[in-house]
Every structure is written in structure tokens, then in C-alpha cells.
Design an enzyme around this catalytic site. Structure first.
Site, PDB file in Angstrom:
ATOM      1  N   GLY A   9      34.982  35.579  36.890  1.00  0.00           N
ATOM      2  CA  GLY A   9      35.620  36.015  38.147  1.00  0.00           C
ATOM      3  C   GLY A   9      35.458  37.506  38.377  1.00  0.00           C
ATOM      4  O   GLY A   9      36.378  38.183  38.826  1.00  0.00           O
ATOM      5  N   ARG A  35      29.318  33.924  43.348  1.00  0.00           N
ATOM      6  CA  ARG A  35      28.612  34.658  44.407  1.00  0.00           C
ATOM      7  C   ARG A  35      27.595  35.621  43.807  1.00  0.00           C
ATOM      8  O   ARG A  35      27.920  36.757  43.462  1.00  0.00           O
ATOM      9  CB  ARG A  35      29.636  35.357  45.302  1.00  0.00           C
ATOM     10  CG  ARG A  35      30.376  34.368  46.200  1.00  0.00           C
ATOM     11  CD  ARG A  35      31.557  34.969  46.895  1.00  0.00           C
ATOM     12  NE  ARG A  35      32.676  35.250  46.010  1.00  0.00           N
ATOM     13  CZ  ARG A  35      33.846  35.733  46.408  1.00  0.00           C
ATOM     14  NH1 ARG A  35      34.054  35.981  47.685  1.00  0.00           N
ATOM     15  NH2 ARG A  35      34.806  35.951  45.523  1.00  0.00           N
ATOM     16  N   ASP A  58      29.671  27.964  38.330  1.00  0.00           N
ATOM     17  CA  ASP A  58      31.011  27.500  38.687  1.00  0.00           C
ATOM     18  C   ASP A  58      31.707  27.094  37.387  1.00  0.00           C
ATOM     19  O   ASP A  58      31.235  26.193  36.681  1.00  0.00           O
ATOM     20  CB  ASP A  58      30.854  26.292  39.632  1.00  0.00           C
ATOM     21  CG  ASP A  58      32.180  25.755  40.132  1.00  0.00           C
ATOM     22  OD1 ASP A  58      33.197  25.925  39.434  1.00  0.00           O
ATOM     23  OD2 ASP A  58      32.190  25.145  41.219  1.00  0.00           O
ATOM     24  N   VAL A  59      32.823  27.751  37.058  1.00  0.00           N
ATOM     25  CA  VAL A  59      33.479  27.480  35.764  1.00  0.00           C
ATOM     26  C   VAL A  59      33.950  26.032  35.645  1.00  0.00           C
ATOM     27  O   VAL A  59      34.160  25.541  34.539  1.00  0.00           O
ATOM     28  CB  VAL A  59      34.680  28.425  35.486  1.00  0.00           C
ATOM     29  CG1 VAL A  59      34.254  29.871  35.309  1.00  0.00           C
ATOM     30  CG2 VAL A  59      35.771  28.292  36.545  1.00  0.00           C
ATOM     31  N   SER A 138      49.790  34.347  34.988  1.00  0.00           N
ATOM     32  CA  SER A 138      50.457  34.722  36.252  1.00  0.00           C
ATOM     33  C   SER A 138      51.952  34.638  36.005  1.00  0.00           C
ATOM     34  O   SER A 138      52.395  33.968  35.061  1.00  0.00           O
ATOM     35  CB  SER A 138      50.084  33.723  37.356  1.00  0.00           C
ATOM     36  OG  SER A 138      50.922  33.870  38.480  1.00  0.00           O
ATOM     37  N   TYR A 151      49.819  24.934  41.368  1.00  0.00           N
ATOM     38  CA  TYR A 151      49.314  26.234  40.880  1.00  0.00           C
ATOM     39  C   TYR A 151      50.150  26.667  39.671  1.00  0.00           C
ATOM     40  O   TYR A 151      49.595  27.098  38.649  1.00  0.00           O
ATOM     41  CB  TYR A 151      49.360  27.294  41.985  1.00  0.00           C
ATOM     42  CG  TYR A 151      48.887  28.652  41.507  1.00  0.00           C
ATOM     43  CD1 TYR A 151      47.558  28.851  41.123  1.00  0.00           C
ATOM     44  CD2 TYR A 151      49.768  29.726  41.417  1.00  0.00           C
ATOM     45  CE1 TYR A 151      47.128  30.094  40.656  1.00  0.00           C
ATOM     46  CE2 TYR A 151      49.340  30.974  40.960  1.00  0.00           C
ATOM     47  CZ  TYR A 151      48.020  31.150  40.577  1.00  0.00           C
ATOM     48  OH  TYR A 151      47.588  32.378  40.118  1.00  0.00           O
ATOM     49  N   PHE A 188      42.941  36.872  46.573  1.00  0.00           N
ATOM     50  CA  PHE A 188      43.719  35.702  46.131  1.00  0.00           C
ATOM     51  C   PHE A 188      44.365  34.947  47.297  1.00  0.00           C
ATOM     52  O   PHE A 188      44.260  33.719  47.398  1.00  0.00           O
ATOM     53  CB  PHE A 188      44.782  36.188  45.136  1.00  0.00           C
ATOM     54  CG  PHE A 188      45.714  35.134  44.635  1.00  0.00           C
ATOM     55  CD1 PHE A 188      45.375  34.339  43.551  1.00  0.00           C
ATOM     56  CD2 PHE A 188      46.942  34.925  45.244  1.00  0.00           C
ATOM     57  CE1 PHE A 188      46.242  33.357  43.077  1.00  0.00           C
ATOM     58  CE2 PHE A 188      47.809  33.949  44.781  1.00  0.00           C
ATOM     59  CZ  PHE A 188      47.458  33.167  43.702  1.00  0.00           C
TER      60      PHE A 188
END
Ligand code: NDP
Ligand code: 8X3
Length: 250
Positions: A9, A35, A58-59, A138, A151, A188
Site C-alpha cells: 500500500g 497502481r 493485488d494483495v 486501526s 471493517y 481512505f
């Protein structure tokens, strides 16, 4: 000896800011994201400070992760520091109204993606009996807020995996840390609200949110402690935020 860090990321936000501070402190980099054009620009910018390799994948796609990591040039194969940062929230809906596609995305990227990357890199660390893993959780890993359901579940899983990694890797001298930020002004919320920029902007209006560089500074501090020091778990809020839902806005 110069260390090599692998940052997922790194095309935006916290990962990009971490790549920048690492580069300026002479840490070699493998920067990752989907990207490619952003990775190419980042490589150009940071190559004046350090050696940089880019990997776009893509992870959440197991084969892409394995193929990309296997394709690293020999001089970038030894990873000293893994920053498991790639992730996002997709949507903000009650459990009864949430979208299955959003739920798949969050579990596939935030949880399984982190596992796929870790699985591809940890064995070389256990073989050498050295390494450092920083998992970006988070406040949603520590608390649950209205409409945050899946999430929050994905980040609670990151918290559990962080603890599990620390336990299992302890005998291999591998340090494992988690950083759990509150509101950070990055892309985000653009992702969470699917490009609704007005809604995304409103998340950071009326107070000073954390900036990506604030979290990058902390990550750099964590990975540069003396070997006997492992900061296990660090929760960081903007001063204006007391809990996920209590914000002192103008
Ligand atoms: P950004 O949206 O700015 O950055 C997210 C990064 O993750 C991008 O580089 C993106 O790259 C990458 N990414 C997303 N999905 C994938 C995927 N499927 N495969 C590979 N890379 C992917 O957000 P942040 O910098 O804020 O987020 C970084 C981490 O911090 C996330 O784990 C997030 O959950 C966490 N976090 C963020 C907070 C905040 O308030 N901003 C607070 C607490 C935690 P690309 O699109 O190029 O693939
Ligand atoms: C990002 C912070 O509060 O939107 O993880 O979950 S929050």
C-alpha cells in the site's frame, strides 16, 4: 548494514509517507500497490535517496502475491522489515444493509491479503532468525462503532494476527508490532465512500486529523529502536478525537 523494507500500500497515504521517511533514512525499499504508474513515480522520487524496487499486485490475489514476490531481483529478496499496510474500508453500512461485495473486499484485502504477503516473506525471516513486521491495524481493531461492523471485524482480525505472529515468531527473534491509528487524512475515506469526495472531505472537516506523515514518523521510530526493544502495540488518535465517534469539531 543497510536494511531492506517491503511496504504494501505504498501508492498512497500512510504507506507512501512511510516509504518517503524510510528512503530519506537510507532504508532500501520494495514498494507495492496495484497502481503501477504511482509506483513508477515514487521510485523516481525516492531513488535519489536509496535503492527502490517496485511490485504491482493485488494483495487479495494469492497467485499474484506469490508470483510478484518470487519475481524480486536477487538483491531485493532479503527483506528485513515488512510493513503490512495495504487495506481500506469499503462502505459504511448497518449489518442489515451492508453489501456482500464490500464485505468480501475488506476480508479479502485487510485480512487474507495481509496473510498472503506475510506467508510469502516470514519463512526467510525464520530461516535467518531475524526480521521486523509492522502490522497497520486501526482504532477499529480495538473498538466497534455504528456501521463499522465488517471493517472493525477485519481490523480485529489484524489485531489477533499481530498477537499470534508475535507469539509464534518469538523464538525466532522476530519483532512484531502493530500501529492502530484514529482518523488519518488520506484517500481512505474516498475509498470508503466510493469516490464521493464531498462525503470523504467531511470526515476530516472541523478539526486537525492525523496526517500520513504522523503515522510514518511513528513507524520509523518503532523500527529503529534498539534490538532488545519491541513496541508491541500503539494506538494513536488525533488530539480532537477521543473515541471512534467522539470528535471535538469546530
Ligand atoms: P489509502 O487509501 O490512502 O491507502 C491505501 C493503500 O492500500 C493504497 O496504497 C492502495 O494501493 C493499497 N491497497 C488497497 N487495496 C489493495 C489491494 N487489494 N492490493 C494491494 N494494495 C491495496 O489509505 P491509508 O493510507 O489511510 O490506509 C493504509 C492503512 O491504514 C489501511 O490498512 C487502513 O485500514 C489503515 N488505517 C487508516 C486510517 C485512516 O483514517 N486513514 C486509520 C486507521 C487505519 P492501490 O490502490 O494502488 O492498490
Ligand atoms: C480507520 C479509522 O475510525 O474510520 O481505520 O475506522 S476509522
Amino acid at each position: 548494514m543497510t536494511k531492506t523494507a517491503f511496504i504494501t500500500g505504498a501508492t498512497s497515504g500512510i504507506g507512501k509517507a512511510t516509504a518517503e521517511i524510510f528512503a530519506k533514512n537510507n532504508i532500501r525499499l520494495v514498494v507495492c500497490g496495484r497502481r503501477k504508474e504511482r509506483l513508477d513515480v515514487l521510485k523516481k522520487e525516492l531513488s535519489e535517496f536509496t535503492e527502490v524496487a517496485t511490485l504491482h499486485f493485488d494483495v487479495s490475489k494469492r497467485n499474484e502475491v506469490e508470483n510478484a514476490i518470487n519475481s524480486l531481483p536477487d538483491n531485493f529478496k532479503k527483506i528485513d522489515i515488512l510493513i503490512n499496510n495495504a487495506g481500506n474500508a469499503h462502505g459504511l453500512s448497518s449489518i442489515q444493509n451492508g453489501s456482500l461485495d464490500d464485505w468480501d473486499a475488506m476480508m479479502d484485502i485487510n485480512v487474507k491479503g495481509l496473510l498472503y504477503v506475510s506467508k510469502a516473506i516470514i519463512p526467510q525471516m525464520t530461516e535467518r532468525n531475524s526480521g521486523f513486521i509492522v502490522n497497520i491495524g486501526s482504532i477499529a481493531a480495538k473498538d466497534v462503532y455504528p456501521n463499522g461492523n465488517v471493517y472493525c471485524a477485519s481490523k480485529h482480525a489484524v489485531d489477533a494476527l499481530n498477537k499470534g505472529m508475535r507469539i509464534d515468531l518469538n523464538k525466532h527473534n522476530i519483532r512484531v508490532s502493530a500501529i492502530h491509528p484514529g482518523a488519518v487524512e488520506t484517500e481512505f475515506s474516498d475509498v470508503r465512500f466510493k469516490g464521493d469526495t464531498e462525503k470523504a472531505k467531511s470526515v476530516y472537516a472541523g478539526y486537525k486529523a492525523l496526517q500520513a506523515e504522523d503515522i510514518a514518523d511513528i513507524i520509523y521510530f518503532v523500527v529503529t529502536r534498539p534490538y532488545h526493544v519491541n513496541i508491541e502495540d500503539l494506538v494513536v488518535y488525533p488530539t480532537a478525537q477521543a473515541t471512534p465517534t467522539i470528535l471535538n469539531k469546530d
